[in-house]
Design a protein around this motif. Structure first.
Motif, mmCIF file in Angstrom:
data_model
loop_
_atom_site.group_PDB
_atom_site.id
_atom_site.type_symbol
_atom_site.label_atom_id
_atom_site.label_comp_id
_atom_site.label_asym_id
_atom_site.label_seq_id
_atom_site.Cartn_x
_atom_site.Cartn_y
_atom_site.Cartn_z
ATOM 1 N N MET A 204 183.592 46.713 24.946
ATOM 2 C CA MET A 204 182.661 46.498 26.032
ATOM 3 C C MET A 204 182.772 47.679 26.985
ATOM 4 O O MET A 204 183.857 48.121 27.298
ATOM 5 N N ALA A 205 181.678 48.143 27.458
ATOM 6 C CA ALA A 205 181.676 49.319 28.326
ATOM 7 C C ALA A 205 182.305 49.011 29.670
ATOM 8 O O ALA A 205 182.272 47.886 30.150
ATOM 9 N N ALA A 206 182.875 50.059 30.283
ATOM 10 C CA ALA A 206 183.526 49.884 31.587
ATOM 11 C C ALA A 206 182.542 49.393 32.630
ATOM 12 O O ALA A 206 182.895 48.592 33.491
ATOM 13 N N SER A 207 181.290 49.829 32.559
ATOM 14 C CA SER A 207 180.317 49.405 33.567
ATOM 15 C C SER A 207 180.023 47.911 33.471
ATOM 16 O O SER A 207 179.882 47.237 34.479
ATOM 17 N N SER A 208 179.942 47.365 32.249
ATOM 18 C CA SER A 208 179.694 45.925 32.131
ATOM 19 C C SER A 208 180.915 45.143 32.597
ATOM 20 O O SER A 208 180.792 44.061 33.153
ATOM 21 N N SER A 209 182.104 45.699 32.380
ATOM 22 C CA SER A 209 183.319 45.063 32.875
ATOM 23 C C SER A 209 183.308 45.020 34.401
ATOM 24 O O SER A 209 183.658 44.022 35.018
ATOM 25 N N ARG A 210 182.886 46.127 35.003
ATOM 26 C CA ARG A 210 182.794 46.188 36.462
ATOM 27 C C ARG A 210 181.799 45.168 36.993
ATOM 28 O O ARG A 210 182.033 44.511 37.994
ATOM 29 N N TRP A 211 180.651 45.048 36.317
ATOM 30 C CA TRP A 211 179.636 44.109 36.785
ATOM 31 C C TRP A 211 180.069 42.662 36.591
ATOM 32 O O TRP A 211 179.548 41.770 37.239
ATOM 33 N N GLY A 212 181.012 42.427 35.711
ATOM 34 C CA GLY A 212 181.566 41.085 35.590
ATOM 35 C C GLY A 212 182.621 40.819 36.640
ATOM 36 O O GLY A 212 182.817 39.694 37.090
ATOM 37 N N THR A 213 183.310 41.871 37.070
ATOM 38 C CA THR A 213 184.391 41.735 38.037
ATOM 39 C C THR A 213 183.880 41.709 39.470
ATOM 40 O O THR A 213 184.317 40.891 40.275
ATOM 41 N N PHE A 214 182.951 42.572 39.802
ATOM 42 C CA PHE A 214 182.481 42.697 41.187
ATOM 43 C C PHE A 214 181.921 41.398 41.762
ATOM 44 O O PHE A 214 182.366 40.952 42.820
ATOM 45 N N PRO A 215 180.967 40.733 41.088
ATOM 46 C CA PRO A 215 180.453 39.477 41.669
ATOM 47 C C PRO A 215 181.534 38.408 41.796
ATOM 48 O O PRO A 215 181.551 37.646 42.759
ATOM 49 N N TYR A 216 182.439 38.374 40.828
ATOM 50 C CA TYR A 216 183.518 37.391 40.844
ATOM 51 C C TYR A 216 184.412 37.590 42.065
ATOM 52 O O TYR A 216 184.671 36.655 42.825
ATOM 53 N N LEU A 217 184.854 38.814 42.286
ATOM 54 C CA LEU A 217 185.721 39.094 43.433
ATOM 55 C C LEU A 217 184.984 38.907 44.758
ATOM 56 O O LEU A 217 185.513 38.309 45.695
ATOM 57 N N MET A 218 183.772 39.417 44.831
ATOM 58 C CA MET A 218 183.013 39.314 46.078
ATOM 59 C C MET A 218 182.680 37.863 46.415
ATOM 60 O O MET A 218 182.706 37.481 47.586
ATOM 61 N N SER A 219 182.371 37.058 45.415
ATOM 62 C CA SER A 219 182.054 35.658 45.707
ATOM 63 C C SER A 219 183.277 34.931 46.260
ATOM 64 O O SER A 219 183.149 34.094 47.158
ATOM 65 N N GLY A 220 184.468 35.262 45.777
ATOM 66 C CA GLY A 220 185.695 34.669 46.327
ATOM 67 C C GLY A 220 185.912 35.077 47.769
ATOM 68 O O GLY A 220 186.257 34.251 48.625
ATOM 69 N N VAL A 221 185.685 36.351 48.069
ATOM 70 C CA VAL A 221 185.817 36.848 49.445
ATOM 71 C C VAL A 221 184.794 36.162 50.347
ATOM 72 O O VAL A 221 185.111 35.752 51.472
ATOM 73 N N ILE A 222 183.567 36.019 49.865
ATOM 74 C CA ILE A 222 182.517 35.361 50.652
ATOM 75 C C ILE A 222 182.883 33.912 50.941
ATOM 76 O O ILE A 222 182.710 33.430 52.065
ATOM 77 N N VAL A 223 183.397 33.204 49.942
ATOM 78 C CA VAL A 223 183.800 31.803 50.157
ATOM 79 C C VAL A 223 184.831 31.719 51.280
ATOM 80 O O VAL A 223 184.718 30.887 52.187
ATOM 81 N N ILE A 224 185.830 32.583 51.230
ATOM 82 C CA ILE A 224 186.881 32.552 52.253
ATOM 83 C C ILE A 224 186.309 32.896 53.624
ATOM 84 O O ILE A 224 186.560 32.192 54.612
#
Length: 156
Positions: free
Chosen positions: A1-21
């Motif tokens: 899997m390309a690094a960019s698709s990995s990033r796009w899977g990670t970024f929303p996940y991390l940001m949504s956790g920060v937003i919840v907090i």
């Protein structure tokens, strides 16, 4: 899997956790209840969720480094991975729900459901594609017998 698709899977996940907090603590819309009850119940969920994440990390060891591509040579099927395929996402969901509950935040709970859970599912689906490519039949058998995110919910 390309690094960019990995990033796009990670970024929303991390940001949504920060937003919840952030929303849980800073958006001042609280539901009416006894604050002490919410605080104790919420902190209990935080401890329970983080204990699940810690247990998963102990079992998975080096396979857990925040990447979507599997790092392990062997498919992990023991411990919390025998109960659900994505115990870390379940643990973080429980912990973030606990943070929202302990601060009595309706917007925080809504953010868990509308932001964090979908982003965790997106990331988990990306991981599952990578696991299926790496482990083939072994992954298919495992996925058929172990629930995705909630224990006890098996495919019918």
């Amino acid at each position: 899997m390309a690094a960019s698709s990995s990033r796009w899977g990670t970024f929303p996940y991390l940001m949504s956790g920060v937003i919840v907090i952030a929303v849980s603590f800073y958006v001042d819309v609280r539901y009416a209840t006894y604050p002490e009850v919410s605080r104790v119940a919420g902190m209990g969920l935080v401890v329970l969720g983080l204990a699940g994440v810690f247990w998963s990390t102990l079992v998975a060891r080096d396979a857990v480094l925040g990447e979507i591509e599997p790092r392990s040579e062997k498919l992990i099927q023991r411990g919390p991975f025998a109960l659900v395929r994505h115990p870390m996402y379940l643990g973080f969901t429980i912990a973030l729900s606990g943070i929202a509950l302990s601060s009595r935040s309706w917007p925080g709970l809504i953010c868990v459901l509308l932001l964090f859970v979908p982003s965790a599912i997106l990331r988990a689906r990306m991981e599952e594609r990578a696991l299926a490519a790496r482990f083939g039949e072994e992954w298919q058998r495992y996925a058929a017998g172990v629930p995705f995110l909630l224990p006890g919910l098996r495919r019918r």
